[in-house]
Design a protein around this motif. Structure first.
Motif, mmCIF file in Angstrom:
data_model
loop_
_atom_site.group_PDB
_atom_site.id
_atom_site.type_symbol
_atom_site.label_atom_id
_atom_site.label_comp_id
_atom_site.label_asym_id
_atom_site.label_seq_id
_atom_site.Cartn_x
_atom_site.Cartn_y
_atom_site.Cartn_z
ATOM 1 N N VAL A 139 12.743 25.123 -39.408
ATOM 2 C CA VAL A 139 13.671 25.772 -38.402
ATOM 3 C C VAL A 139 13.151 25.813 -36.920
ATOM 4 O O VAL A 139 13.797 25.267 -36.033
ATOM 5 C CB VAL A 139 14.295 27.225 -38.750
ATOM 6 C CG1 VAL A 139 15.227 27.605 -37.834
ATOM 7 C CG2 VAL A 139 14.836 27.170 -40.314
ATOM 8 N N VAL A 140 12.055 26.239 -36.810
ATOM 9 C CA VAL A 140 11.262 26.230 -35.486
ATOM 10 C C VAL A 140 10.954 25.068 -34.890
ATOM 11 O O VAL A 140 11.434 24.552 -33.830
ATOM 12 C CB VAL A 140 10.223 27.395 -35.431
ATOM 13 C CG1 VAL A 140 9.618 27.519 -34.008
ATOM 14 C CG2 VAL A 140 10.538 28.858 -36.197
ATOM 15 N N SER A 186 13.867 22.799 -33.579
ATOM 16 C CA SER A 186 14.101 23.577 -32.092
ATOM 17 C C SER A 186 13.223 22.797 -31.412
ATOM 18 O O SER A 186 13.748 22.443 -30.353
ATOM 19 C CB SER A 186 14.464 24.861 -32.300
ATOM 20 O OG SER A 186 15.457 25.230 -33.306
ATOM 21 N N ARG A 203 17.345 22.783 -37.463
ATOM 22 C CA ARG A 203 18.582 22.830 -36.281
ATOM 23 C C ARG A 203 19.835 23.037 -36.647
ATOM 24 O O ARG A 203 20.523 24.077 -35.666
ATOM 25 C CB ARG A 203 18.375 21.415 -35.580
ATOM 26 C CG ARG A 203 19.058 21.223 -34.115
ATOM 27 C CD ARG A 203 18.348 22.272 -33.075
ATOM 28 N NE ARG A 203 19.475 23.158 -32.502
ATOM 29 C CZ ARG A 203 19.067 23.963 -31.258
ATOM 30 N NH1 ARG A 203 17.748 24.448 -31.322
ATOM 31 N NH2 ARG A 203 19.933 24.638 -30.922
ATOM 32 N N THR A 262 20.910 24.995 -38.944
ATOM 33 C CA THR A 262 20.855 26.432 -39.197
ATOM 34 C C THR A 262 21.066 27.245 -38.039
ATOM 35 O O THR A 262 21.993 28.410 -37.868
ATOM 36 C CB THR A 262 19.469 26.833 -39.750
ATOM 37 O OG1 THR A 262 19.096 26.076 -40.907
ATOM 38 C CG2 THR A 262 19.501 28.361 -40.480
ATOM 39 N N VAL A 263 20.320 26.728 -37.043
ATOM 40 C CA VAL A 263 20.241 27.646 -35.778
ATOM 41 C C VAL A 263 21.608 27.479 -35.056
ATOM 42 O O VAL A 263 22.251 28.300 -34.388
ATOM 43 C CB VAL A 263 19.136 27.353 -34.703
ATOM 44 C CG1 VAL A 263 19.259 27.877 -33.401
ATOM 45 C CG2 VAL A 263 18.014 27.587 -35.571
ATOM 46 N N ILE A 322 12.704 33.928 -43.294
ATOM 47 C CA ILE A 322 13.251 33.770 -41.783
ATOM 48 C C ILE A 322 14.675 33.676 -42.057
ATOM 49 O O ILE A 322 15.680 33.950 -41.021
ATOM 50 C CB ILE A 322 12.418 32.904 -41.129
ATOM 51 C CG1 ILE A 322 12.691 32.802 -39.634
ATOM 52 C CG2 ILE A 322 12.892 31.485 -41.515
ATOM 53 C CD1 ILE A 322 11.542 32.372 -38.970
ATOM 54 N N LEU A 323 15.305 33.157 -43.116
ATOM 55 C CA LEU A 323 16.720 32.636 -43.033
ATOM 56 C C LEU A 323 17.641 33.952 -43.442
ATOM 57 O O LEU A 323 18.514 34.022 -42.569
ATOM 58 C CB LEU A 323 16.808 31.739 -44.244
ATOM 59 C CG LEU A 323 16.190 30.467 -44.028
ATOM 60 C CD1 LEU A 323 16.763 29.527 -45.251
ATOM 61 C CD2 LEU A 323 16.801 29.600 -42.861
ATOM 62 N N ILE A 348 17.648 35.711 -40.044
ATOM 63 C CA ILE A 348 18.596 35.024 -39.148
ATOM 64 C C ILE A 348 20.049 35.183 -39.388
ATOM 65 O O ILE A 348 20.672 35.633 -38.666
ATOM 66 C CB ILE A 348 18.349 33.500 -38.991
ATOM 67 C CG1 ILE A 348 16.987 33.331 -38.445
ATOM 68 C CG2 ILE A 348 19.316 32.979 -38.263
ATOM 69 C CD1 ILE A 348 16.574 31.531 -38.355
ATOM 70 N N ILE A 368 9.968 34.375 -32.905
ATOM 71 C CA ILE A 368 10.750 33.431 -33.373
ATOM 72 C C ILE A 368 12.256 33.363 -33.156
ATOM 73 O O ILE A 368 12.960 32.632 -32.587
ATOM 74 C CB ILE A 368 10.570 33.046 -35.031
ATOM 75 C CG1 ILE A 368 8.980 32.573 -34.785
ATOM 76 C CG2 ILE A 368 11.506 31.841 -35.283
ATOM 77 C CD1 ILE A 368 8.606 32.234 -36.002
ATOM 78 N N PHE A 424 13.305 33.632 -29.613
ATOM 79 C CA PHE A 424 12.934 32.175 -29.228
ATOM 80 C C PHE A 424 14.141 31.199 -29.342
ATOM 81 O O PHE A 424 14.757 30.651 -28.750
ATOM 82 C CB PHE A 424 11.633 31.556 -29.724
ATOM 83 C CG PHE A 424 11.485 30.081 -29.433
ATOM 84 C CD1 PHE A 424 11.243 29.721 -27.929
ATOM 85 C CD2 PHE A 424 11.892 29.000 -30.299
ATOM 86 C CE1 PHE A 424 10.843 28.352 -27.723
ATOM 87 C CE2 PHE A 424 11.667 27.699 -30.081
ATOM 88 C CZ PHE A 424 11.093 27.405 -28.585
ATOM 89 N N LEU A 425 14.512 31.304 -30.682
ATOM 90 C CA LEU A 425 15.848 30.581 -31.117
ATOM 91 C C LEU A 425 17.161 31.010 -30.550
ATOM 92 O O LEU A 425 18.139 30.351 -30.775
ATOM 93 C CB LEU A 425 16.012 30.634 -32.629
ATOM 94 C CG LEU A 425 14.611 29.953 -33.303
ATOM 95 C CD1 LEU A 425 15.090 30.056 -34.888
ATOM 96 C CD2 LEU A 425 14.654 28.595 -33.277
ATOM 97 N N VAL A 477 18.553 33.920 -31.491
ATOM 98 C CA VAL A 477 19.185 34.701 -32.333
ATOM 99 C C VAL A 477 18.498 35.845 -32.616
ATOM 100 O O VAL A 477 18.931 36.735 -33.599
ATOM 101 C CB VAL A 477 19.407 33.628 -33.773
ATOM 102 C CG1 VAL A 477 20.122 32.643 -33.755
ATOM 103 C CG2 VAL A 477 18.052 33.562 -34.301
ATOM 104 N N ARG A 490 11.642 27.501 -21.859
ATOM 105 C CA ARG A 490 11.471 26.081 -22.476
ATOM 106 C C ARG A 490 12.487 24.891 -21.885
ATOM 107 O O ARG A 490 12.295 24.119 -21.874
ATOM 108 C CB ARG A 490 11.891 26.158 -23.880
ATOM 109 C CG ARG A 490 13.331 26.619 -24.166
ATOM 110 C CD ARG A 490 13.874 27.275 -25.440
ATOM 111 N NE ARG A 490 13.816 25.826 -26.319
ATOM 112 C CZ ARG A 490 14.388 25.779 -27.585
ATOM 113 N NH1 ARG A 490 15.317 26.816 -27.918
ATOM 114 N NH2 ARG A 490 14.569 24.507 -28.252
#
Lengths: 313, 313
Positions: free
Chosen positions: A255-256, A259, A268, A270-271, B158-159, B162, B247, B250-251, B253, B270
């Motif tokens: 996931v990270v 991205s 990507r 998922t995000v 992590i899912l 999120i 994380i 960063f994403l 979310v 970024r």
């Protein structure tokens, strides 16, 4: 033997069922009206009503689950609100980059971590052993995205050796495909290498204190054959187990990494789905990843039969 | 006099007493372990930085100045205070594309990371202890509870985090809860397995036969014996929670973007990473060092408090 296979495969059914229930409940048990949550703050009342109708929210919870689960069993993960297409189609479209990235990562990780772990166990307390244990703690601590940007900065921007970001389909040529995958795979493999190397070292160390290792050495077997043919072969089960368990780490990392490197894969997706509050897609991706995770661990369990002839169920 | 009786022979044995091995207390053993020292010192330093952030050459982390955009580390520029006046300020780590001081944002970000890490560890351990004690001590609850935990563990952590943050409005509290939930099953499993072995101990049997209430046995007799492994586990959860929060932010979310967190600073940096890598690297270094320190502390605590587990890893 056959009954073991059947039993082991059947044992995954309740786990997957519970995963399905949890993913279903994730949305329904959230405080507030799910339809409003999905529609977002700026939604019109008609939109909310349409979503409520779509989800069947007026029906009892159990009936809702029945309908949802029936669709799931038929391979229907629902319709994405944001991408305006079937979630299953969406996952199909995005799976190639993720598969390629994961495969490369696992190959790199195993090829690097297993030999390192074996040598560290062999020269226990030596410089390589200490370096490896130090690296292993570091590997768990350096965030994937920090490492990713460090590699992009060093390899792509300063040395201009590899492309900065993006993805090339394998159908468009193997060269560019691999060049785009090298950095993401190395980035993602670091934490995985740390995990596998640590377990390999511990498992091989255990085996090396066995009597049959002494016997093998006493009969004059070359050290390489002692290490690979005897020590590593007998340490295979814990190593395989950790490769399977590590898939969870890998999925989080995908996931990270996707991205950071701008790879249009499932991570990507998922995000993007979360940012767009596209819940059918979120549910679909979570279900898909969990299913893969359970399946891989099933395969790992079954592979014990091949790697350890002592195991006879 | 009773007290004098043993003292007399002890005087005669004084020369021998010097050779008697006195087992150091837990605190002495902890203080002597290099990993506890290094990890603990680093954590202490970070806590001081977090507490003293206002006096370490920082300004309010939300202040910005359009005239001081994209400054390199060490450059001097102006920044507009909340009262609207411009003051001279040295941007030790440069500034971002809004003209905010990265140094201030990174130091204040330490607060967020430490709070999230510690709160997640406490919450996950607390809930895991309740679930684990119940599963280990109440037979009827064991099966259903552990199956649910298996289900949660089959979904990459992590899912879950999120998805939960996406469902709830992102705030410090929801992020902490969302990160803690996927950590609960591991604590539950640990506590349950400890309980299952401790409940067979003679002192528990004695308590049961004396008619001690179940709750008192659970919390008074069994829980104290699970403390050491739980401290170790909690430390690792703290490290992984700090990483997960970064994380998520960063994403995009995670915590609200106006909060100065390491993940948020990196997410903002970024976009311009190719021209100004410092926006990503400074928070990245702080994040990596913090997680490394907590992990090293965890390894040290494990070696001292939980030698059985240390052997296994």
């Amino acid at each position: 033997m056959l009954s073991f296979l059947v039993k082991r495969i059947l044992a995954t059914v309740p786990v997957l069922l519970i995963v399905a229930v949890l993913v279903f409940l994730l949305l329904r048990l959230t405080p507030g009206d799910p339809a409003t949550i999905i529609a977002g703050d700026a939604a019109s009342p008609e939109n909310v009503a349409k979503i409520r109708e779509n989800l069947g929210l007026s029906k009892p919870l159990l009936v809702q689950f029945g309908i949802w689960f029936g669709n799931l069993m038929a391979g229907d993960l629902g319709e994405s609100y944001f991408f305006k297409m079937k979630v299953s189609t969406l996952i199909g479209q995005r799976i190639e980059p993720t598969l390629a990235l994961s495969f490369c990562t696992i190959v790199i990780a195993v090829l690097v971590a297993v030999p390192l772990g074996v040598i560290a166990a062999w020269k226990q307390g030596g410089w390589l052993d200490r370096a490896l244990m130090g690296f292993s703690v570091m590997g768990f601590s350096v965030p994937v995205f920090v490492l990713g940007y460090l590699l992009i900065w060093l390899v792509s921007l300063k040395l201009a050796l590899l492309p900065v970001q993006g993805y090339q389909r394998i159908a468009d040529g193997f060269g560019p495909f691999i060049r785009h995958l090298i950095l993401p795979s190395i980035t993602l493999s670091v934490i995985y290498i740390a995990l596998i190397a640590r377990v390999t070292r511990a498992a091989v160390q255990d085996v090396l204190s066995e009597d049959y290792i002494r016997t093998a050495r006493a009969k004059g077997l070359p050290e390489v054959r002692v290490l690979v043919g005897h020590a590593l072969a007998n340490a295979a089960v814990p190593i395989l187990t950790v490769i399977g368990i590590g898939i969870a780490l890998l999925i989080g990392g995908v996931v990270v990494t996707e991205s950071v490197y701008g790879i249009p894969g499932l991570g990507r997706l998922t995000v993007d789905a979360v940012l767009a509050r596209d819940f059918p897609t979120i549910q679909g991706v979570i279900l898909f990843f969990s299913f893969v995770y359970v399946l891989i661990n099933l395969l790992v369990d079954l592979s014990y039969l091949v790697f350890d002839p002592r195991i006879r169920y | 006099m009773h007290a004098d009786a043993p003292a007399a022979p002890a005087a005669d044995l004084s020369t021998e007493a010097a050779n008697v091995y006195v087992r150091p207390t837990v605190w002495q053993r902890l203080a002597r372990h290099w990993a506890v020292r290094i990890g603990g010192a680093a954590m202490l330093l970070l806590t001081l930085v977090a507490l003293a952030a206002p006096v370490l050459g920082t300004v309010d982390p939300t202040l910005f100045d359009p005239g001081s955009r994209d400054l390199l580390p060490g450059a001097t520029g102006e920044i507009t205070t909340l009262e609207g006046e411009s003051v001279k300020h040295t941007f030790l780590m440069g500034s971002d594309s809004f003209g905010r001081d990265i140094h201030s944002r990174v130091l204040y970000g330490t607060r967020v990371s430490l709070i999230v890490g510690i709160a997640c560890a406490l919450l996950a351990v607390l809930l895991g202890v309740v679930a684990g004690l119940s599963a280990g001590y109440l037979r009827w609850l064991d099966m259903p509870l552990m199956r649910v935990m298996d289900g949660v563990m089959a979904i990459p952590g992590i899912l879950i985090a999120i998805a939960l943050v996406a469902l709830w409005k992102a705030s410090l509290l929801t992020v902490i809860v969302a990160i803690a939930i996927p950590e609960i099953p591991r604590v539950t499993r640990l506590v349950r397995s400890l309980v299952l072995s401790i409940r067979e101990e003679p002192y528990v049997e004695a308590a049961v036969s004396l008619g001690t209430p179940t709750l008192k046995i659970m919390f008074g007799h069994i829980l104290p014996n699970t403390v050491a492994p739980l401290i170790v586990q909690g430390t690792y959860i703290c490290a992984s929670a700090i990483l997960t929060e970064a994380i998520l932010s960063f994403l995009g979310v995670g915590l609200p973007t106006d909060m100065p967190t390491w993940g948020n600073i990196m997410a903002e940096g970024r976009v311009q990473f190719q021209q100004f890598p410092h926006n990503v690297f400074f928070p990245g270094i702080f994040l990596a060092v913090t997680v490394l320190a907590v992990n090293i502390l965890g390894d040290g605590l494990r070696d001292v408090l939980d030698p059985k587990m240390a052997k296994r890893a």
